[in-house]
Structures are given as C-alpha cells and as structure tokens.
Write an enzyme that holds these catalytic residues in place. Sequence first.
Site, short mmCIF file in Angstrom:
data_model
loop_
_atom_site.label_atom_id
_atom_site.label_comp_id
_atom_site.label_asym_id
_atom_site.label_seq_id
_atom_site.Cartn_x
_atom_site.Cartn_y
_atom_site.Cartn_z
N MET A 115 0.84 -1.17 0.00
CA MET A 115 0.00 0.00 0.00
C MET A 115 0.90 1.25 0.00
O MET A 115 1.34 1.68 1.05
CB MET A 115 -0.91 -0.02 1.22
CG MET A 115 -1.71 1.20 1.40
SD MET A 115 -2.95 1.18 2.71
CE MET A 115 -2.52 -0.10 3.80
N PRO A 116 1.20 1.83 -1.15
CA PRO A 116 2.06 3.01 -1.23
C PRO A 116 1.38 4.24 -0.62
O PRO A 116 0.17 4.42 -0.71
CB PRO A 116 2.27 3.22 -2.72
CG PRO A 116 1.93 1.94 -3.35
CD PRO A 116 0.89 1.31 -2.48
N TYR A 117 2.20 5.05 0.01
CA TYR A 117 1.77 6.32 0.59
C TYR A 117 2.70 7.39 0.05
O TYR A 117 3.92 7.33 0.26
CB TYR A 117 1.86 6.24 2.12
CG TYR A 117 1.57 7.53 2.82
CD1 TYR A 117 0.28 7.89 3.15
CD2 TYR A 117 2.61 8.40 3.15
CE1 TYR A 117 0.02 9.07 3.82
CE2 TYR A 117 2.36 9.59 3.81
CZ TYR A 117 1.06 9.92 4.14
OH TYR A 117 0.81 11.09 4.79
N LYS B 84 1.94 -1.23 -8.58
CA LYS B 84 1.01 -1.20 -7.46
C LYS B 84 -0.41 -0.91 -7.96
O LYS B 84 -0.60 -0.36 -9.05
CB LYS B 84 1.42 -0.14 -6.43
CG LYS B 84 2.75 -0.42 -5.79
CD LYS B 84 2.70 -1.69 -4.94
CE LYS B 84 4.01 -1.93 -4.24
NZ LYS B 84 3.98 -3.07 -3.35
N PHE C 279 -2.16 5.80 -1.77
CA PHE C 279 -2.64 7.00 -1.09
C PHE C 279 -1.72 8.17 -1.40
O PHE C 279 -0.51 8.03 -1.35
CB PHE C 279 -2.68 6.76 0.42
CG PHE C 279 -3.68 5.72 0.82
CD1 PHE C 279 -4.96 6.08 1.18
CD2 PHE C 279 -3.35 4.37 0.80
CE1 PHE C 279 -5.89 5.12 1.53
CE2 PHE C 279 -4.27 3.41 1.15
CZ PHE C 279 -5.55 3.78 1.51
#
Length: 67
Positions: free
Chosen positions: A1-3, A35, A41
């Site tokens: 989950m990239p931020y 991703k 996000f």
Amino acid sequence: MPYINIKVTDENVTSEQKRALIQGATALVVEVLNKEPKTTFVLIDEVNTDNWGIGYEQVSEIRQCIE
C-alpha cells in the site's frame, strides 16, 4: 500500500493542479512499482512560505526580494 506525501508552498495551487499531482503520482507508482491505484494513497500538504526555508532564509523573504 504506497503512501505518497507531496509538499508544496501554499501559493494558489488550484484544485485542478492538485488533481493532476494525485493522478500523476499514482500513475508513476503503478508504472514503476506495479502497485494497485485503488490502494495508493496521496497526501498533499500545503506549507506556508514562512514555514519553508531554503539556505538560511524563509521562502516568504526570498519571494519579497524577487518581486
């Protein structure tokens, strides 16, 4: 989950520009890291120029000298 956290000075960044940053940053993470966009996000922080420094000076002071 990239931020992804993008920080910009609070100098009239439009909603359209923010939308473009969100879409572009998401597309880059999808392309480079493979991703899922729906789990990527993006947060945009707008920082007052008094709170942003370059070298020894506040950006607000630097901008006053340019104008």
